[in-house]
Design a protein around this motif. Structure first.
Motif, PDB file in Angstrom:
ATOM      1  N   THR A  55       0.814  -1.216   0.000  1.00  0.00           N
ATOM      2  CA  THR A  55       0.000   0.000   0.000  1.00  0.00           C
ATOM      3  C   THR A  55       0.849   1.269   0.000  1.00  0.00           C
ATOM      4  OG1 THR A  55      -0.159  -0.086   2.411  1.00  0.00           O
ATOM      5  CG2 THR A  55      -1.981  -1.079   1.145  1.00  0.00           C
ATOM      6  N   ALA A  56       2.120   1.163   0.375  1.00  0.00           N
ATOM      7  CA  ALA A  56       3.005   2.333   0.388  1.00  0.00           C
ATOM      8  C   ALA A  56       3.203   2.887  -1.025  1.00  0.00           C
ATOM      9  CB  ALA A  56       4.349   1.977   1.015  1.00  0.00           C
ATOM     10  N   VAL A  57       3.133   2.021  -2.035  1.00  0.00           N
ATOM     11  CA  VAL A  57       3.288   2.476  -3.427  1.00  0.00           C
ATOM     12  C   VAL A  57       2.156   3.447  -3.776  1.00  0.00           C
ATOM     13  CG1 VAL A  57       3.291   1.752  -5.855  1.00  0.00           C
ATOM     14  CG2 VAL A  57       4.497   0.379  -4.136  1.00  0.00           C
ATOM     15  N   LYS A  58       0.935   3.054  -3.493  1.00  0.00           N
ATOM     16  CA  LYS A  58      -0.226   3.898  -3.789  1.00  0.00           C
ATOM     17  C   LYS A  58      -0.192   5.179  -2.948  1.00  0.00           C
ATOM     18  CE  LYS A  58      -5.254   3.708  -4.111  1.00  0.00           C
ATOM     19  NZ  LYS A  58      -6.434   2.874  -3.882  1.00  0.00           N
ATOM     20  N   ARG A  59       0.172   5.041  -1.687  1.00  0.00           N
ATOM     21  CA  ARG A  59       0.216   6.192  -0.788  1.00  0.00           C
ATOM     22  C   ARG A  59       1.265   7.208  -1.252  1.00  0.00           C
ATOM     23  NH1 ARG A  59      -1.821   6.278   4.684  1.00  0.00           N
ATOM     24  NH2 ARG A  59      -1.096   8.145   5.721  1.00  0.00           N
ATOM     25  N   LEU A  60       2.442   6.727  -1.657  1.00  0.00           N
ATOM     26  CA  LEU A  60       3.473   7.639  -2.159  1.00  0.00           C
ATOM     27  C   LEU A  60       3.030   8.324  -3.445  1.00  0.00           C
ATOM     28  CD1 LEU A  60       6.838   5.803  -1.443  1.00  0.00           C
ATOM     29  CD2 LEU A  60       6.103   8.014  -0.544  1.00  0.00           C
ATOM     30  N   GLY A  61       2.308   7.596  -4.283  1.00  0.00           N
ATOM     31  CA  GLY A  61       1.773   8.203  -5.501  1.00  0.00           C
ATOM     32  C   GLY A  61       0.815   9.339  -5.177  1.00  0.00           C
ATOM     33  N   LEU A  62      -0.036   9.116  -4.186  1.00  0.00           N
ATOM     34  CA  LEU A  62      -0.980  10.142  -3.761  1.00  0.00           C
ATOM     35  C   LEU A  62      -0.242  11.343  -3.168  1.00  0.00           C
ATOM     36  CD1 LEU A  62      -3.937  10.995  -3.340  1.00  0.00           C
ATOM     37  CD2 LEU A  62      -3.847   9.834  -1.138  1.00  0.00           C
TER      38      LEU A  62
END
Length: 127
Positions: A55-62
């Motif tokens: 989920t860190a991938v999506k969070r960093l994208g956001l």
């Protein structure tokens, strides 16, 4: 010593280098986001390395997109904390984007007014 270095990772987790490659965010920036409470602290493996969930991938994208759009870290942190442990809802994102758009519109209005004022001063100076 070799055993600690080869300690198994949690299923689906990744180290900071892999997260950096997947997102294009430098490891130093990822650590900065952690220190500033925008990215939850990573878990640690037996070897002490940071272990990030997928989920860190999506969070960093956001986070990255939000910063490019002019959101401050405080605004991002508040939005993510409000939505924790999930991502902000569609409605919450739309509200934040509408508020940012209104702030940008006001900023543009203020800049145009300052520009007109400067132009008037230049005219009064004969330029």
């Amino acid at each position: 010593m070799v055993e600690a270095e080869c300690a198994p990772r949690q299923t689906g987790s990744m180290r900071i280098g892999e997260l950096s490659r997947l997102t294009g965010v430098a490891p130093s920036r990822i650590r900065f986001y952690e220190r500033n409470g925008v990215l939850p602290p990573a878990g640690r493996g037996l070897n002490g390395y940071r272990e990030y969930p997928q989920t860190a991938v999506k969070r960093l994208g956001l986070i990255d997109t939000s910063q490019r759009l002019g959101f401050s870290l405080a605004e991002i942190r508040a939005a993510l904390a409000e939505a924790a442990p999930n991502f902000p809802s569609h409605d919450a994102l739309a509200r934040a984007l509408r508020a940012k758009l209104a702030a940008l519109d006001q900023h543009l209005k203020d800049v145009r007014a300052r520009r007109r004022e400067i132009e008037a001063l230049l005219r009064s100076l004969g330029d």
